[in-house]
Design an enzyme around this catalytic site. Structure first.
Site, short mmCIF file in Angstrom:
data_model
loop_
_atom_site.label_atom_id
_atom_site.label_comp_id
_atom_site.label_asym_id
_atom_site.label_seq_id
_atom_site.Cartn_x
_atom_site.Cartn_y
_atom_site.Cartn_z
N LYS A 46 47.30 21.95 -16.06
CA LYS A 46 48.69 22.27 -16.73
C LYS A 46 48.93 23.36 -17.09
O LYS A 46 50.33 23.91 -16.47
CB LYS A 46 47.53 22.15 -18.59
CG LYS A 46 49.38 22.30 -19.82
CD LYS A 46 49.46 21.85 -20.80
CE LYS A 46 48.12 20.05 -21.21
NZ LYS A 46 47.66 20.31 -21.80
N ARG A 119 46.98 24.64 -26.10
CA ARG A 119 46.36 23.67 -25.31
C ARG A 119 45.57 23.50 -24.06
O ARG A 119 45.55 25.13 -23.24
CB ARG A 119 47.41 23.59 -24.61
CG ARG A 119 48.97 22.64 -25.59
CD ARG A 119 50.82 22.68 -24.13
NE ARG A 119 51.51 22.73 -25.16
CZ ARG A 119 52.46 21.61 -25.46
NH1 ARG A 119 51.79 20.55 -24.92
NH2 ARG A 119 53.22 21.72 -26.18
N GLY A 128 39.76 12.85 -23.92
CA GLY A 128 38.89 12.89 -25.22
C GLY A 128 38.67 13.98 -25.60
O GLY A 128 37.54 14.62 -26.56
N MET A 130 39.68 18.11 -26.96
CA MET A 130 40.62 19.06 -27.81
C MET A 130 42.00 18.95 -26.61
O MET A 130 42.46 19.57 -25.43
CB MET A 130 40.28 20.29 -27.65
CG MET A 130 40.94 20.74 -28.96
SD MET A 130 40.92 22.55 -29.58
CE MET A 130 42.76 23.08 -29.32
N ARG A 363 57.90 16.10 -14.31
CA ARG A 363 56.19 15.23 -14.23
C ARG A 363 57.04 13.98 -12.76
O ARG A 363 58.24 13.80 -13.40
CB ARG A 363 55.13 14.92 -14.34
CG ARG A 363 55.94 13.40 -15.70
CD ARG A 363 55.05 13.12 -16.75
NE ARG A 363 56.25 12.56 -17.61
CZ ARG A 363 55.32 12.01 -18.48
NH1 ARG A 363 53.69 12.64 -19.10
NH2 ARG A 363 55.75 11.72 -19.42
N HIS A 485 39.25 -14.10 -18.20
CA HIS A 485 39.21 -15.43 -16.96
C HIS A 485 40.40 -15.59 -16.66
O HIS A 485 41.12 -15.39 -15.04
CB HIS A 485 38.98 -16.44 -17.68
CG HIS A 485 38.51 -17.60 -16.74
ND1 HIS A 485 39.08 -18.13 -16.11
CD2 HIS A 485 37.28 -17.92 -15.39
CE1 HIS A 485 38.92 -19.62 -15.68
NE2 HIS A 485 37.80 -18.66 -14.73
N ARG A 607 52.30 -24.70 13.48
CA ARG A 607 51.04 -25.69 13.29
C ARG A 607 51.45 -27.07 13.69
O ARG A 607 52.38 -27.44 12.67
CB ARG A 607 50.50 -25.62 11.74
CG ARG A 607 49.29 -24.33 11.22
CD ARG A 607 48.71 -24.80 10.13
NE ARG A 607 47.90 -23.35 10.20
CZ ARG A 607 48.28 -22.29 9.05
NH1 ARG A 607 49.37 -21.84 9.02
NH2 ARG A 607 47.31 -21.07 9.04
N ARG A 663 50.14 -23.65 18.88
CA ARG A 663 48.93 -24.55 18.67
C ARG A 663 48.95 -25.77 18.65
O ARG A 663 50.37 -26.94 18.04
CB ARG A 663 48.47 -24.04 17.54
CG ARG A 663 47.32 -24.53 16.82
CD ARG A 663 46.22 -24.00 15.89
NE ARG A 663 46.49 -24.91 15.34
CZ ARG A 663 46.47 -24.72 13.73
NH1 ARG A 663 45.27 -23.07 13.27
NH2 ARG A 663 46.66 -25.44 12.45
N GLU A 805 38.06 -18.50 15.75
CA GLU A 805 37.60 -19.23 14.88
C GLU A 805 36.03 -19.27 14.66
O GLU A 805 36.31 -20.02 13.13
CB GLU A 805 38.35 -20.54 14.51
CG GLU A 805 39.80 -20.13 14.60
CD GLU A 805 41.13 -21.47 13.69
OE1 GLU A 805 41.00 -22.30 13.45
OE2 GLU A 805 40.94 -22.48 15.59
N SER A 824 43.48 -15.48 19.36
CA SER A 824 44.00 -14.94 17.94
C SER A 824 43.21 -15.35 17.21
O SER A 824 42.81 -16.65 17.06
CB SER A 824 45.68 -16.01 18.19
OG SER A 824 46.32 -16.30 16.68
N THR A 827 41.31 -16.06 11.16
CA THR A 827 40.80 -15.58 10.26
C THR A 827 40.63 -16.91 9.00
O THR A 827 39.25 -16.58 8.07
CB THR A 827 41.16 -14.06 9.95
OG1 THR A 827 41.90 -14.47 9.39
CG2 THR A 827 40.67 -13.31 11.04
N ASN A 828 41.00 -17.86 8.51
CA ASN A 828 40.69 -18.78 7.73
C ASN A 828 39.89 -18.94 8.16
O ASN A 828 38.29 -18.82 7.24
CB ASN A 828 41.85 -20.41 7.59
CG ASN A 828 43.00 -19.25 7.13
OD1 ASN A 828 43.12 -17.92 6.20
ND2 ASN A 828 44.47 -20.02 7.50
N CYS A 892 46.01 -14.61 12.84
CA CYS A 892 47.19 -15.84 12.31
C CYS A 892 46.87 -16.55 11.00
O CYS A 892 46.71 -16.93 10.72
CB CYS A 892 47.41 -16.55 13.46
SG CYS A 892 46.66 -18.05 14.17
N TYR A 912 49.07 -7.55 17.24
CA TYR A 912 50.26 -7.60 15.85
C TYR A 912 49.34 -8.68 15.20
O TYR A 912 47.88 -8.82 15.26
CB TYR A 912 50.58 -9.18 17.04
CG TYR A 912 50.80 -10.47 17.20
CD1 TYR A 912 50.38 -11.37 16.39
CD2 TYR A 912 50.48 -10.02 18.55
CE1 TYR A 912 50.01 -12.42 16.44
CE2 TYR A 912 49.22 -11.46 18.83
CZ TYR A 912 49.20 -11.97 18.37
OH TYR A 912 48.59 -13.39 18.16
#
Ligand code: PEP
Ligand code: MG
Length: 937
Positions: A46, A119, A128, A130, A363, A485, A607, A663, A805, A824, A827-828, A892, A912
């Protein structure tokens, strides 16, 4: 014997050492602290801010900071402020009196008493600790003097009772209730609602009561000596730095010890000293649109809390131009100065005391995503910041937010105006959604599968509800907060959610919800805004923000691309590589066009099987699958070819001049057939009927057809189809199918080239696990490609490559690269197979718990698992490029649009990332951030 002279020297040195710094003491501070972190260390956060604002030429109320070193000395001396330090405080107070023309403790005729706030402020803010005591310097005498100069008895007595309360609780440690109770009692007895209903006489009475509370609780009188007040406040601040709360906080933060705090003593400024006084707040630019137009409010002759209490309505800041033209001009000048100094939009608090303007706080202002982008772009255009800094400042989440469908603003206003706000709750997962209320997960799933828009409404959700949650457009709960949840699941799956809307009275047995005067039943429409935490009755119109119209975003992303293009990184193989490009996954020309409009530099995945599902084609596909001889199969394939050719031609046209990766068929063939259960049901129905009566002609034909299908499905049944006959394996078992696809690709490419386009096809073979698979398939396909080009008399540039894959493909990438010209990463599948999780099963059962309980840091299907899957990727890139240095490498899987995964792909040296067209803008920003070395959270 001790050397007295040495001791004296040390003591003198200590006495001379500067410990107290006026806000305008630039020289003093610079002798002790040079850098910004050193200044923060010395003056605390401050204090450093107040010093910095003063240094920037802003009118900050005069004051000073007692340095953090004094805090250490205080502790060492057994909770005493050392004499030399206190002497410096006294000297600084004298300067402040001069600077303000006021007198601390009053008593000088015609001179106003000086009041200060005290302050705390350590290097890091510590909640928390002062915080603040206001109005220090008021006593029985100065309160009267304040009335004499301000003519405002109410304000003076109110300030005094506040000082007593704050001093009593914060400095003397008296529980708040001791003060709150008598005040509440008084209000109750006299029929008041607000604190502001208290009269001067009431406040005077309260001051007497509070003084008595202090005496009863501590055995001492409230100090009338203002310097004693000041010292006690400073000591309380220092004590708090090593107190219980600070120790607990430090422990929580993992710090070795507590931090010393500084004490800031700041002149109190009052905006309620007449019509030439005012108080207000402002943003230097519009925080919701980002427009370069100040937005703020102010109140003449008022204190900040009058605004909060809502007893008077503030005026828009523009009116100040008419009402206080000189001060307004000064205010505007200061706001400009502030923006120049902090190089960002500021959120300021100011007070005007008898014509003199003071800045109490500044600020970086909070802003909407839209404003964040506009402000960054405008500031770069104004040359306040660099383009690079503009790109740095915008978060991928801002871009994401901006491109999400949103409710029409006017419609929201109208709905509120018409009382159609159903409830508000926690803004648990952003996004807007409308749908029909479903009161349980099974119904939500059923309606969802029927293609209906559903909002799942529950008191709260449980793991058993996930199937319904993922089928819903949005989730609304009456209980639970941002970590409930429902909230966690919704965010995981990107479903808008409003949680903990506790006004909702949900009656599960009657399947109704009552709230805000509305009674809604199952099937009624509601609209929820998960970003704002609001639910409305009915269906609000949505707007899909158009990308092109968002000119600031377009500009910002252009700069982001420039950064990526200019950037050279050292990739895993040690070689320099250009920044990461962003491509898109698109199956149809309209998606490809959108991807291109959004800035994609290629199609990373088309696809092809998606096209097989279209109504006209599915029967042909099924015929191809069910064919029991080669001729019949070839006939079906010949019928499919023109469809595929026209699909691909559209893609090549949309992406002319850019690579398009197509593909070859990937999924197991049973996916194109009806489900086994459905067929069994149908066949059984026919057979039962047949037992009693003859089937009609049509019925009989249908029965025969279903029976054939069932036999085929039974024959194709696999225990684990995802690991069965699919991908390249299918290509090997039914070679005519992929040969047809390659023919369609090259016929289309040649045709559109003749039309004047520049097609760049790349044929991708999925799910390779062993190089021999490619050796078997690829030469045959290349033959087809060459034959077509010869037939058509046209040559196109093309590549053949594969998806990585399967872990084995990554492990043997050096061998695979002998055949493949590009990789390529799918990654699924790679994540499924590396973890050994079946994605759908995992997400439905244990994965959420794993993430919730910290067994996994993230859902690995959303954010790439760097340590496991990532290691395979890095290895494959290195091995692949060792074999074929020109190997083109990309990703991909869905991770291609996740900013953290994009950062990983950059590090791993990929060329890429390819993601859904809608995520292309986010990925472009994330790629630039990776190039700038910004860690994405
Ligand atoms: C992948 O596995 O990452 C991929 C892109 O293929 P699909 O999702 O179609 O299996
Ligand atoms: Mg795959």
């Amino acid at each position: 014997m001790r050397q007295p002279s040495a001791g004296n020297k040390a003591r003198n040195g200590l006495a001379k050492k500067q410990r107290v710094f006026l806000f305008n003491d630039e020289k003093g501070v610079s002798k002790v602290a040079k850098t910004w972190p050193e200044i923060r260390e010395l003056l605390g956060g401050k204090g450093a801010g107040l010093f910095d604002m003063t240094r920037a030429g802003l009118p900050v109320p005069p004051g000073f900071t007692i340095s953090t070193e004094v805090c250490n000395e205080f502790v060492k001396a057994g909770n005493k402020i050392p004499r030399p330090a206190w002497d410096q405080v006294l000297a600084a107070m004298k300067v402040v009196e001069k600077q303000t023309g006021k007198k601390f403790g009053g008593g000088v005729k015609g001179v106003r008493p000086l009041l200060v706030s005290v302050r705390s402020g350590a290097r890091e803010s510590m909640p928390g600790m002062m915080e603040t005591v206001l109005n220090v310097g008021l006593n029985d005498q100065t309160v009267e003097e304040m009335i004499a100069v301000t003519g405002n008895a109410r304000f003076a007595w109110d300030s005094y009772r506040r000082l007593l309360m704050m001093f009593g609780s914060t400095v003397l440690g008296i529980p708040d209730e001791k003060f709150d109770e008598p005040m509440e009692r008084m209000k109750h007895e006299r029929g008041y609602k607000l604190d502001t209903d208290l009269t001067v006489e009431d406040l005077k009475e309260l001051v007497a009561i509070f003084k008595q509370v202090i005496k009863d609780e501590t055995g001492r009188e409230f100090p009338q000596d203002v310097y004693e007040q000041l010292k006690e406040c400073a000591m309380a601040v220092f004590r708090s730095a090593t107190g219980h709360k600070a120790r607990t906080y430090a422990k929580q933060m993992g710090w070795k010890s507590t931090l010393p705090t500084a004490v800031n003593v700041v002149t109190m400024i009052f905006g309620n000293m007449g019509d030439d006084s005012a108080t207000g707040v402002a943003f230097t630019r519009d925080p919701s649109t980002g427009e370069k137009k100040m937005l703020g409010e102010y109140l003449v002759n008022a204190q900040g809390e009058d605004v909060v209490a809502g007893i008077r309505t503030p005026k828009p800041i523009e009116e100040m131009a008419k009402e206080m033209p000189k001060t307004y001009k000064e205010f505007v000048r200061i706001c400009n100065l502030l923006e120049k100094h902090y190089k960002d939009m500021q959120d300021v608090e100011f007070t005007i005391e008898q014509g003199k303007l003071y800045m109490l706080q500044t600020r970086n202002g909070k802003r909407t995503a839209k404003a964040a982008i506009k402000i960054a772009v405008d500031m770069a255009k104004e040359k306040l910041i660099t383009k690079e800094e503009a790109v740095r400042r915008v978060k991928p989440a801002d871009v994401d937010f901006l491109l999400h469908p949103q409710f029409d603003e006017q419609a929201v206003k109208d709905a509120k105006h018409d009382g159609r706000l159903l409830a508000t709750g926690v803004n648990a997962s952003p996004g807007a959604a409308s749908g029909m209320l479903a009161f349980d997960a099974d119904l939500a799933e059923r309606w969802g599968n029927e293609g209906k828009a559903v909002i799942l409404i529950r008191p709260e959700t449980k793991p058993d509800d996930v199937h319904g949650m993922v089928a819903a457009k949005g989730i609304l709960t009456a209980r639970g907060g941002a970590t409930s949840h429902a909230a966690v699941v919704a965010r995981q799956f990107g479903i808008p959610a409003v949680c903990g809307a506790d006004a909702l009275q949900i009656n599960l047995s009657e399947r109704t919800v009552t709230s805000n005067g509305h009674v809604l039943r199952e099937g009624d429409w509601v609209s929820i805004d998960g970003g704002k935490g609001e639910a409305y009755v009915g269906q609000l119109p949505m707007v899909h923000p158009s990308f092109e119209e968002q000119t600031d975003l377009v500009t910002l992303l252009k700069w982001a691309d420039e950064i990526s293009a200019k950037n050279t990184r050292k990739a895993e193989d040690g070689k320099p590589r250009r920044g990461l490009q962003v491509w898109a996954n698109a199956d149809y020309p309209k998606d490809a066009q959108r991807a291109r409009d959004y800035g994609a530099k290629g199609i990373g995945l088309c696809r092809t099987e998606h096209m097989f599902f279209e109504a006209e084609r599915l029967p042909i596909v099924q015929r191809m699958i069910l064919a029991d001889n080669n001729e019949a199969r070839q006939r079906a394939l010949d019928e499919l070819l023109p469809f595929q050719r026209s699909d691909f031609a559209g893609l090549f046209r949309a992406m002319t001049g850019l690579p398009v990766i197509i593909r070859l068929i990937d999924p197991p063939l049973h996916e194109f057939l009806p489900s086994q259960e459905e067929l069994i049901r149908e066949v059984t129905r026919y057979e039962t009927k047949r037992h009693y009566e003859a089937l009609g002609e049509e019925e009989y034909a249908d029965y025969q057809n279903k029976l054939a299908l069932l036999n085929a499905v039974n024959a194709m049944h696999e225990q684990n189809p995802m690991m069965g006959l699919r991908g390249i394996r299918l290509g090997i078992m039914i070679p005519g199918l992929i040969a047809m696809q390659v023919r369609a690709i090259f016929e289309a490419a040649c045709d559109v080239k003749k039309e004047g386009y520049e097609p760049m096809p790349e044929v991708m073979i999925p799910l390779t696990g062993h190089v021999n698979e490619l050796k078997r398939v690829q030469p045959e396909l290349e033959k087809v490609a060459k034959a077509v080009m010869e037939e058509k008399g046209v040559k196109v540039k093309y590549k053949f490559g594969t998806m990585i894959e399967i872990p084995r493909a990554a492990l043997t990438a050096d061998e695979i690269a002998t055949m493949a010209e590009f990789f390529s990463f799918g990654t699924n599948d790679l994540t499924q197979m590396t973890y050994g999780y079946s994605r759908d099963d995992a997400e439905r059962s244990f994965l959420l718990k794993y993430v919730e309980e910290g067994i996994l840091p993230d859902n690995p299907f959303q954010t790439l698992d760097r340590d496991g899957v990532g290691q395979l990727i890095k290895m494959a890139v290195q091995k692949g490029r060792a074999t074929r240095p020109t190997l083109e490498v990309g990703i991909c899987g869905e991770h291609g649009g996740d900013p953290r995964s994009v950062a990983f792909c950059y590090e791993a040296g990929l060329n890429y990332v390819s993601c859904s067209p809608f995520r292309v803008p986010i990925a472009r920003l994330a790629a630039a951030h990776a190039a700038l070395g910004i860690a994405t959270k």
